[in-house]
Design a protein around this motif. Structure first.
Motif: not given
Lengths: 459, 194
Positions: A88, A291, A294
């Motif tokens: 991240d 992200g 995802r």
């Protein structure tokens, strides 16, 4: 990483358009860039074919992402590049901070990288007491002003030359009231040359990373990425993993699309291909997820990862042009930002998919054929399903679906509406009605289309 | 799990079924009959200049002319050439004082006005960016129509760094007003030889 905005797009847009001449200038200027894009696109008979190839190469990349990243890493390491991985934004920032500390460097320059904006690298390093100098002219201007870029290609497009002149007068000691862009650019050139020459570490973004070669390409018009990377003894390039393309020959598709879509230029002034560090130099690549994996799993939204950050969708968007980038309260604004950011944080960015007319112009200009407007529509459904849509909208939609499901009620409502607009205009022409803001209400027709049709059919 | 393993596992779990790579047909990309005039039109439109000379003798004459009244010129084409004042050091401070750099390019692209310059040709990676004026010399027979063809001619296995350079450095970050000479050269010229 979530944005800290305490306002919605609509609220910020209302502030933006309060200055009408400036809004018009913003609107016209970006439309001019869009027109330049059209001209450049039309100069190539194979334009549509190029878009299709680009879209298909990117989809191949998404569907083979694991292998491409493993190949890229292997080849980059063989080239002498140090490869880092960050789950991240926080990890990304910490990796960079560690390199800074390990090498005990203080003077750092950075060229444009939307990823570092997404990860809030500047704030992170400032808190650690590390100064970082943005070297893209537009980014330097907004950095002086403690603002963020309002556009991913034209970071200071929300400012007028008077604003820049005042900022440079304050920070660079330029002549007060001298608004000449040539003069102001010259001043920034001198100021930043000193920074380049003194710099110990340079951070750049990545436009394309090539799995086959383990190298990467950085595109600029100013030459600031090169001045930084070739002057400093350490170069760190930061990339979201979706920047990977399979082969160098594919650059022959993407570089033909990128600048034409962005600004209407045939190519950026510099398309720099980095494969190996220069003698005595350290070269690092930080590969960031934040992200993206995802989003890769969301079938409806994975194509958003094809984006090459040209901003053509910004320039064509009637909402972006009239609301400004800061209204989107995220690092990547505009239509593409409105389908990327809900994945990063749905709660914080639940307003963004509604900041669109769904006209579809964004999808039409996208060089990698992302179905942006369809994804905006799909995000609205996700957000409403999660119970996050604005209350007024949910209520209005419920009312609307009741009315539309019952023809008799629909006809009655239409009749009432026409009567109200005609006889009691103050009921609609007031501040309680969001459609009345900045608009005149239309004159109500005498009869509905249905009534007109029934009457005329008999004739 | 390390960040690397976490990311790769997430990607493996989420990536869609593999789709074939399309075949990019370079022969379907735009072709120009007159490569030189197309190249010139584009290069001039983006703020650069283009000269044609018939041989290396004429090139030398032109270069002599160009370096007149320049204080510091770095000639990467023929570093031993006596007419050129050489740099004493390659410190960044002294590199920043270069008035003109003359560098070979290996390929000129008609559709974009770009010239491919490899690391060996630059001598120093920073040279084409830090110089005040840039002169790129390209053999006329090394011209292609489009970027697709250009990439067919570049061998990346041998290259540490290389760049397509199209015209002088520029910016329009202040109110979209074009200013030539952002951080790199303020003037950029391509000389086609042959």
């Amino acid at each position: 990483m979530s944005s800290q905005a305490n306002f919605t797009h609509a609220e910020a847009a209302e502030q933006f358009i309060a200055d009408e001449p400036r809004t018009d200038w913003h609107d016209d200027t970006l439309w001019f860039v869009r027109e330049k894009r059209d001209k450049a696109a039309h100069s190539l008979p194979e334009w549509e074919q190029l878009r299709q190839w680009a879209s298909d190469i990117k989809y191949h990349g998404l569907s083979n992402m694991h292998q491409l990243l493993v190949d890229f890493e292997k080849n980059a390491i063989a080239n002498g590049i140090q490869v880092h991985w960050a789950v991240d934004g926080k990890e990304h920032n910490e990796i960079i901070y560690k390199i800074i500390q390990d090498n005990q460097v203080q003077r750092i320059v950075k060229s444009k990288s939307m990823l570092t904006e997404e990860c809030h690298l500047n704030e992170f390093l400032t808190e650690k007491g590390v100064e970082i100098v943005d070297t893209d002219l537009g980014e330097r201007i907004v950095q002086f002003r403690k603002e963020t870029p309002s556009h991913i290609v034209l970071p200071a497009i929300h400012l007028k030359k008077q604003d820049v002149s005042e900022t440079f007068h304050e920070h660079l000691g330029t002549e007060k009231g001298n608004n000449d862009p040539q003069y102001l650019t010259e001043a920034a050139r001198g100021h930043l040359r000193d920074k380049f020459i003194a710099s110990e570490l340079a951070i750049t973004g990545v436009n394309f990373a090539v799995a086959e070669t383990g190298g990467f390409v950085v595109c600029t018009n100013e030459g600031n990425a090169d001045m930084g990377a070739h002057a400093a003894k350490i170069h760190i390039a930061c990339m979201g993993f979706e920047k990977i393309i399979p082969k160098a020959e594919h650059l022959g598709v993407f570089l033909r699309l990128l600048a034409r879509s962005a600004t209407g230029q045939p190519i950026t002034t510099y398309s720099s291909h980095f494969s190996k560090p220069r003698a005595g130099q350290q070269m690092h690549i930080v590969i960031v997820d934040n992200g993206r994996s995802r989003q890769l799993g969301r079938e409806s939204f994975r194509n958003s990862l094809k984006c090459i950050r040209c901003a053509a969708c910004f320039n064509t968007c009637p909402v972006y042009r009239r609301s400004g980038g800061h209204s989107y309260h995220t690092a990547v604004a505009g239509p593409i930002g409105s389908i990327l950011n809900p994945n990063l944080d749905m709660q914080a960015n639940k307003d963004l998919p509604f900041a669109s007319t769904l006209c579809g112009s964004c999808s039409n200009v996208c060089p990698v054929k992302i179905n942006i407007h369809e994804q905006l529509y799909l995000w609205r459904q996700e957000i409403t399903k999660e119970g996050m849509a604005a209350k007024g909208k949910t209520f209005a939609m419920w009312g609307m679906s009741e009315v539309l499901a019952h023809p008799a009620i629909y006809r009655m409502a239409g009749k009432m509406g026409r009567w109200v607009v005609k006889h009691l205009p103050f009921l609609t022409n007031n501040g309680m009605n969001p459609w009345f803001k900045q608009r005149e209400m239309p004159e109500a027709p005498k009869e509905s289309f249905r009534d007109w049709y029934l009457n005329n059919k008999q004739k | 799990m390390s960040a690397r393993e976490t990311i790769l596992a997430g990607i493996m779990a989420n990536q869609p079924l593999s789709q074939k790579l399309p075949v990019v047909r370079v022969n379907e990309m735009i072709q120009y009959e007159d490569l030189v005039s197309q190249f010139k039109i584009i290069l001039e439109a983006i703020g650069g200049a283009c000269l044609e000379v018939k041989d290396h003798e004429e090139l030398d004459t032109i270069l002599q002319e160009l370096i007149k009244e320049k204080q510091v010129v770095l000639n990467a084409i023929n570093p031993s050439q006596t007419l050129v004042r050489q740099l004493q050091t390659d410190s960044l401070e002294s590199l920043a004082s270069i008035d003109m750099a003359i560098i070979n390019g290996s390929l000129a692209v008609a559709e974009s006005g770009a010239v491919w310059v490899s690391e060996e040709q630059m001598i120093l990676r920073i040279l084409p960016f830090i110089t005040e004026q840039l002169v790129l010399v390209v053999d006329r027979k090394n011209m292609v129509s489009n970027m697709g063809q250009a990439y067919q001619q570049i061998d990346f296995s041998e290259i540490g760094f290389g760049a397509f350079i199209a015209g002088p450095s520029k910016t329009a970050d202040i109110e979209q007003s074009l200013v030539i000479g952002a951080h790199g050269p303020k003037k950029s010229m391509v000389i086609l030889v042959g």
